[in-house]
Design a protein around this motif. Structure first.
Motif, short mmCIF file in Angstrom:
data_model
loop_
_atom_site.label_atom_id
_atom_site.label_comp_id
_atom_site.label_asym_id
_atom_site.label_seq_id
_atom_site.Cartn_x
_atom_site.Cartn_y
_atom_site.Cartn_z
N GLU A 16 2.33 -8.21 -21.25
CA GLU A 16 3.21 -8.62 -22.34
C GLU A 16 4.08 -9.80 -21.97
O GLU A 16 4.73 -10.39 -22.83
CB GLU A 16 4.09 -7.46 -22.79
N ASP A 17 4.14 -10.14 -20.68
CA ASP A 17 4.97 -11.26 -20.25
C ASP A 17 4.20 -12.58 -20.24
O ASP A 17 4.69 -13.57 -19.73
CB ASP A 17 5.53 -10.99 -18.85
N SER A 40 10.56 -12.98 -22.47
CA SER A 40 10.90 -11.69 -21.88
C SER A 40 11.84 -11.88 -20.70
O SER A 40 11.92 -12.96 -20.11
CB SER A 40 9.64 -10.94 -21.42
N CYS A 54 11.82 -4.12 -18.44
CA CYS A 54 11.50 -5.41 -19.05
C CYS A 54 11.89 -5.36 -20.52
O CYS A 54 11.67 -4.35 -21.22
CB CYS A 54 10.01 -5.72 -18.89
N CYS A 56 11.23 -7.45 -23.97
CA CYS A 56 10.42 -8.48 -24.63
C CYS A 56 11.01 -8.76 -26.01
O CYS A 56 11.26 -7.83 -26.79
CB CYS A 56 8.97 -8.03 -24.77
#
Length: 1437
Positions: A16-17, A40, A54, A56
């Motif tokens: 997702e990064d 993020s 994390c 996002c």
């Protein structure tokens, strides 16, 4: 002093990064890392490297507020601020979270069955797991104008905007609009005192980079136009009227900035790829250039231009190294004062150059981890492999591992004496080139050193240890792994120390400490974990004898302490000594039995250490002696790098007084790279000599400090004095980064020199090094260091799916740490000679004469000066080379140093060298006079290139004569080859490049091809011209060859009118070459004649073996001249001496039996014949008759096979001799009486004690009859009276050579030495059956007569053998008597069936005095000897 190890680790960023890494940033204690991507924010834990949380952002948030750009941590790590591309600041709040089932940790460490817990309680209860963190978005703030940069100042954020304003924000998101600062209104000047300040003229100007420093009291800033400076906060507040800027002069292209608080340095990166480091002047506040960070054009040509501008700069946590990254790819690591430690742009990348070109590796952001063990890098790889497409970018998060020197954080005295590196979980120790202890024996225990240390600790004054310096040259690292039982709960390792012997190590992590002994290979930890958790080492640790001294903070009692733990006892507070101190300790060090402590209140305390030997556990105590305040001399306690107590003073006494007095005289403090020296005030002791002098010395105050040097990274001084090398042991050594090293050297006056007060007592000498110094061996004149090295790895065999060619392990080589060594003595001598201090240079050099590499030091000294001055573009008014040459002339290595230096430099520089050293001809003659023939051979190369060929030939001839006289056969062989080679050169013009014909020790020649006709000889494969020994025949042959070449040239090339002249020139050249070859042969024959005339046959054999001399053919011509023997007795003595062959002795038992005998048995002829047959039965030439008559392939003892004709003759001979020997034995047994045997057998003196007294025999006398005793005695005497086996092999080979050449006199003598009756028989047969001159036969007969007289008077041991061969002497007499009888047809003899390879095989090599064993039997030549078919009966008649 930081060195990378291994490959960088690629950390997996979650899917997702994806969107590109922008920045990586650590918090204040460097435990947590924030990784910022475009959308993020992730928080990572340092060890293990895992992502904790994390956040996002949504697509709408990214579209509304912009993508993430930069970030900043709050000092207490509770908040993170992130800037966006559209001028917003996002605030995130962090807090610890308690998870159900996991507690406060999201990851917990567990131990499996392979690693069970060795301690009483689980270490997880102290919170060693990865903490669980909740991150929540708090608020966003919009800043008017584009956000250029931001920095955290205490509890506020300082933001530089694009409209030229500095905005101050609180961490709750509130903007203080009243405190906004207009950047254009900040006044800038050159300094803070004398120069006039002026504001920035450009409206709306801003700061592109800003970094805050509390110790410098301001901000380091970079402007958009490339200028840079330091903005000082005069009142400690960031307000409009309290800011004053100071320009960094000379900079107009700055791109980035980094501040070093500990050393008070500011580093600026520039667009031209360079780095400039400035320091702050304490007096004026101006920025002054300290040094520049520039890659060497020699090692990295055009590297800075290819890599582009500097993009990132980051100092390590301890401020000792600086990491630099370039915009177009590549990175480097520099020491604090500019020494290059690592660079990815070097040629050592090898296979990776193509990968780096196709996959551009850019570092967008980087940050150091806790203690500097890792470097986190946010990288971007541009793949350029696609054709006609834009390069694709791939972002990765990398972690590069480092090891560092212990001197960075714990500069104690013992760490300065060893190569000692500490890593995250292991220690690197190098034992090479250290002072190794010889195994010394204890008076009572008789045990070696290591056991003695194990039982009683380090050596005390009552038990001195004998030492000797041995240069081992070991470049391997001893890696000691720190146990996981300690490291699991106390990571990271902060301090490490090694004792003076190098056998004991101590480490300290987050809590407690542990120590390790190399001789037991065991770690000692605290048995009570509570005691370990209650102490934190804050100021370092060191070893004093067998005690560990540490400066720690007691968490249980909330106080700072000094503790001493004995190594031999358990690690427990019950055995420790504790001393309370008033403030936190930052540094500690040792000088003999004194402890130096530097505290956070800028005070230095001196303690005396006293040991108390108590059984079973020894103890020690500390006594405070003195306190010194440095508050008025240092800006802050953090800037103190090291504190050392030494015996150095600015004035020096004589060398004798200095070597006997080693008291604490001065304190040397490194404050931000500036070295301050505080000496004891000796003026207070004048007039007060009645008290206790030692007590007064301890309480003497210190004077005000003086500055010794600047830009100092490390410092070395010796606490021990060497009476032989006083200058080196009394010196102070400084490591100064890019400036190399400096030595503060004492200048001792000579005994006959008057001491003047105005003369300098010490001198500071700078010199450059090619390594980074980490340890100094004072008495060995050697500097030890470490360097980064790379290892290439081919990934073609690793075809892992999913691993692309652009992965970090493919782009980076494998990094290793290599140990380096460099001699520094020649640097000191050079600097002293440059300053006209030659007498001191001579004293230092003479004190180091015992070093095994002293001659190499002289070569380095001469070579460096020659290269610099001979290649200088401008004339040198005062050259140093003449002084260097005169200095080297003081040592016996002068001639060798000059020629070795010349042969290692270009020919173009030789004229400059010999203009100062003297003519090569004169130096060559000096070598001949001193007997340095190998050195003289090296000068021939010089003469060959500087002089005509005639001069080289003349000097080579002189050297050839000298080498032949000295028995230097290898050198003579090379000289002969050299003379034959230069015979084909132009005699009037020297060659332009050296041909290197001499096999000198410095430049060994490759072995010649072994495909020639003589593979056993080194130069046998070279074709030799066919020569005659007649000069007229040579000239005729040359004329024929010249005319043949002329006819061939006319037939193929249609030579014009000038061909006649060319033909004559060619003919004359061949004439000259042939004459030169003939002259060489004359020299060799003359020396061979000299050796043969003196009877030195062994040297003659070596001469022929090495020089490819045709010995047999020459002996055939010389048998009536040089080969004649006029004095048989003297020649026999010479053979015995040269071949180390003992003179025969007669058995004592035979003498006794003969003296007791009343009558003689038989005639002399019968006795001699009986003795001869007995000896033949025991062994002929070391061999029994049965052995001789065995199979056709029986190998003789001398390693030679007999020919078929010889074997057939020997079979007939042995049958007859065996029968006659049995008859003689029967005759002897019948004739024996009461007085024992009267046979004249040979025995040794050692057997006399066996048979002298029959009453002492314990065995049955019936087992030993007299016949067996005679045989045993004869056998023992035969073994005792023989020489070395290789000498016997050489003698037998020379016997064969003399027989083949017809030199019967020498063959007779060799047979006598070997006591070989068969050899005498062959000589007599040859004399009787061949056309031998009658004078030769007469001399042999006369010589045997003289030998019989000599044996009767001087050597009775030869008498039995002479009786054996008396029959052969009678045959010679008969030959002389019948001179008129018809001649017998001579047996044809091969002209030359023995070559020089045979001599090599028989051991004729080396000098005349060599007694080495011969070569293996595989290399020995096979010799076939044929006896005359009808000569057997004649020999025995």
């Amino acid at each position: 002093m930081y060195f990378p190890v291994g490959w960088p680790k690629a950390l997996a960023v979650p899917p997702e990064d994806i969107g590109g890494l922008h920045s990586v940033l650590c918090n204040r204690d460097r435990v947590l890392f924030a990784v910022i991507t475009e959308r993020s924010l992730a928080i990572w834990y340092c060890r293990p490297c895992v992502q904790i949380v994390c956040h996002c952002r949504s697509e709408e948030s990214v579209r509304t507020l912009g993508t993430n750009q930069k970030a900043a941590w709050r000092p207490d790590s509770t908040s993170v601020a992130v800037t966006t591309s559209q001028g917003h600041i996002l605030f995130y709040h962090l807090e610890r979270e308690v998870l159900a089932g996991h507690g406060a940790n999201c990851y917990n460490q567990t131990r499996g069955g392979r690693f069970p817990s060795m301690r009483s309680s689980s270490s997880m209860e102290y919170g060693e797991g990865v903490p669980s963190i909740r991150m929540t978005f708090f608020t966003s703030v919009q800043i008017i104008g584009k956000i250029e940069c931001l920095v955290c100042v205490r509890d506020e954020l300082l933001v530089a905007t694009g409209n030229g304003m500095l905005q101050r924000l609180r961490w709750d998101g509130v903007v203080n609009g009243k405190t906004g600062i207009n950047i254009a209104s900040i006044p800038f000047s050159i300094d803070l005192q004398h120069s006039r300040a002026s504001t920035l003229d450009t409206p709306g100007i801003t700061f592109t980079h800003i970094e805050y420093s509390g110790l410098l009291g301001g901000f380091a800033v970079v402007l958009p136009d490339g200028r840079a400076g330091l903005v000082n906060t005069l009142a400690g507040k960031v307000e409009n009227n309290s800011l004053q800027g100071v320009w960094a002069q000379g900079l107009e292209n700055v791109t980035c900035v980094a501040v070093n608080n500990r050393y008070r340095l500011i580093a600026f990166g520039c667009t031209d790829g360079l780095g400039v480091v400035y320091t702050v002047d304490d007096m004026t506040g101006a920025l002054q250039v300290s040094h520049r960070l520039e890659l060497s054009t020699k090692d990295y040509p055009d590297a800075c231009m290819a890599c582009g501008p500097v993009s990132r700069l980051r100092w390590s946590p301890d401020g000792c190294v600086l990491a630099m990254a370039w915009d177009r790819g590549g990175m480097a690591v520099w020491s604090v004062y500019g020494a290059l430690l690592m660079c990815t742009l070097g040629a050592d990348q090898g296979l990776y150059q193509e990968s780096l070109r196709l996959h551009l590796f850019r570092i967008k952001s980087m940050c150091w981890s806790m203690e500097g063990y890792q470097l986190w890098m946010a990288c971007e790889t541009l793949d350029r492999t696609e054709v006609m497409e834009l390069p694709t970018a791939t972002s990765e998060l990398l972690q590069l591992q480092f090891v560092k020197s212990t001197l960075t954080v714990n500069p104690c005295a013992t760490n300065h004496e060893h190569l000692f590196l500490q890593g995250e979980d292991k220690l690197f120790i190098n034992t090479g080139d250290l002072v190794m202890k010889q195994q010394w024996k204890d008076a009572n225990m008789n045990r070696p050193l290591r056991e003695s240390i194990t039982r009683s600790g380090d050596s005390s004054p009552q038990k001195p240890v004998r030492q000797s310096n041995i240069l081992v040259g070991n470049k391997q690292w001893l890696v000691v792994q720190i146990p996981i039982t300690y490291l699991g709960s106390n990571w990271p390792i902060r301090y490490a120390a090694i004792d003076r012997t190098g056998f004991c190590i101590a480490v300290a992590g987050r809590c407690g400490l542990a120590h390790y002994a190399m001789f037991t290979r065991k770690w000692k930890l605290f048995g009570n974990e509570t005691q370990e958790k209650d102490m934190v080492v804050t100021g370092g640790l060191t070893w004093w004898r067998d005690f560990i001294i540490c400066a720690c903070y007691n968490l249980n009692e909330n106080r700072d302490e000094l503790r001493m733990y004995p190594r031999a006892s358990n690690l427990d507070n019950a055995f420790a000594y504790s001393c309370k101190v008033p403030s936190q300790i930052l540094l500690l060090n040792l000088f003999r039995d004194m402890l130096v402590v530097f505290c956070a209140d800028c005070h230095i305390a001196l303690y005396s250490i006293e040991r108390r030997d108590a059984n079973p556990n020894p103890s020690a105590s500390l006594t405070l002696l003195q306190e010194i305040s440095l508050a008025s001399y240092i800006p802050h306690a953090v800037t103190v790098i090291s504190v050392t107590l030494t015996s150095l003073r600015t004035e020096t006494a004589s060398s004798k007084q200095t070597s006997s007095r080693r008291e604490a005289e001065s304190l040397i403090v490194n404050v931000a790279g500036r070295l301050l020296m505080l000496q004891r005030d000796r003026s207070m002791t004048s007039g007060k000599e009645n008290g206790d002098v030692r007590k007064k010395e301890k309480i003497l105050p210190f004077c005000a400090p003086v500055v010794l040097a600047s830009c100092v990274e490390n410092m070395w001084s010796s606490s021990r004095s060497s009476p032989d090398k006083v200058h080196l042991s009394e010196a102070l050594w400084l490591g100064c980064g890019a400036s190399g090293m400096k030595v503060w050297l004492p200048l001792f006056p000579r005994n006959d020199e008057k001491r003047h007060s105005f003369l300098s007592k010490r001198i500071m000498l700078p010199f450059q090094l090619s390594i980074y110094p980490l340890a100094v061996l004072f008495e060995d004149a050697v500097v030890l260091g470490a360097a980064n090295d790379t290892m290439k790895y081919d990934f073609q065999d690793c075809s892992s799916p999913g691993v692309s060619d652009s992965t970090p392990t493919r782009l980076f080589p494998f990094n290793v740490v290599d140990r380096t060594t460099q001699v520094y003595l020649h640097h000191i001598v050079r600097e002293l000679l440059r300053r006209n201090l030659g007498s001191h240079a001579l004293q230092i050099a003479k004190s180091c004469r015992s070093l095994p590499y002293f001659s190499h030091v002289l070569e380095l000294l001469l070579h460096q000066v020659l290269e610099e001055e001979a290649t200088a573009h401008e004339p040198i008014p005062d050259p140093l080379l003449p002084r260097i040459v005169d200095f080297i002339r003081e040592f016996p290595e002068f001639l060798q140093t000059i020629v070795h230096c010349a042969r290692k430099t270009e020919i173009a520089l030789w004229s400059y060298l010999f203009a100062s050293a003297g003519s090569p001809k004169d130096l060559f003659e000096q070598c001949l006079q001193s007997g340095s023939l190998e050195t003289a051979s090296s000068y021939l190369i010089i003469l060959q290139n500087l002089e005509p060929a005639a001069v080289s030939r003349q000097h080579a001839t002189l050297l050839l004569d000298a080498s032949l006289d000295k028995g230097k056969w290898e050198l003579a062989k090379d000289l002969v080859r050299f003379l034959r080679a230069i015979g084909n050169e132009d005699p009037e013009s020297p060659p332009r490049t050296p041909v290197n014909p001499i096999n000198a020790p410095i430049y060994p020649l490759p072995p010649p091809p072994q495909d020639g006709p003589f593979p056993g000889f080194a130069f046998g494969s070279q074709a030799r011209p066919v020569r005659s020994y007649s000069m007229g025949e040579n000239l005729a042959g040359v004329r024929e060859r010249g005319s043949a070449k002329e006819r061939d040239r006319e037939r193929h090339h249609s030579v014009q009118a000038t061909s006649t002249t060319n033909k004559k020139a060619t003919t004359l050249k061949h004439l000259e070459d042939t004459a030169e070859h003939f002259f060489i042969d004359v020299i060799l024959q003359r020396h061979a004649r000299k050796l043969l005339g003196a009877g030195r046959l062994r040297e003659l054999g070596s001469f022929a073996a090495h020089l490819n001399f045709e010995l047999i053919g020459w002996l055939q011509k010389e048998r009536s001249r040089a080969a004649r023997v006029d004095d048989f007795v003297t020649s026999l003595h010479t053979l015995h001496r040269d071949f180390q062959w003992p003179m025969p002795v007669i058995a004592l038992s035979q003498v006794i039996s003969r003296s007791n005998s009343g009558s003689k048995i038989g005639s002399v002829g019968e006795r001699s014949r009986s003795s001869s047959y007995d000896a033949l039965e025991i062994g002929v030439n070391g061999m029994t008759l049965n052995d001789i008559s065995e199979g056709q392939n029986r190998l003789r003892p001398n390693g030679m096979y007999a020919s078929p004709s010889l074997r057939s003759s020997m079979d007939l001979l042995c049958d007859e001799l065996r029968q006659e020997a049995m008859d003689s034995r029967q005759f002897n047994s019948n004739q024996k009486g009461d007085n024992g045997s009267t046979a004249a057998t040979e025995t040794s003196e050692m057997s006399a004690s066996i048979v002298a007294d029959d009453s002492e025999l314990t065995l049955d006398d019936s087992m030993w009859n007299l016949a067996n005793l005679d045989e045993l005695e004869a056998l023992s005497q035969e073994l005792a009276c023989r020489g070395p086996p290789h000498c016997e092999t050489q003698l037998r080979y020379l016997l064969h050579v003399m027989m083949e050449a017809g030199c019967l006199e020498w063959a007779m003598l060799i047979s006598l030495v070997l006591r070989d009756s068969m050899g005498v028989t062959r000589v007599v047969n040859t004399a009787s059956l061949t056309d031998m001159p009658i004078d030769v036969v007469g001399r042999m007969r006369e010589g045997l007569s003289y030998l019989e007289l000599w044996a009767d008077t001087e050597c009775p041991g030869y008498k039995p053998f002479l009786l054996v061969i008396r029959g052969q002497a009678e045959v010679l007499t008969g030959i002389v008597d019948i001179q008129g009888s018809p001649q017998v047809t001579p047996i044809p003899t091969p002209e030359s069936s023995l070559t020089s390879a045979d001599f090599h095989a028989l051991g004729f090599h080396g000098n005349a005095s060599d007694t080495e064993n011969p070569e293996s039997e595989e290399q020995q030549s096979v010799i076939e000897t044929e006896l005359p078919q009808d000569g057997g009966q004649c020999a025995l008649s």
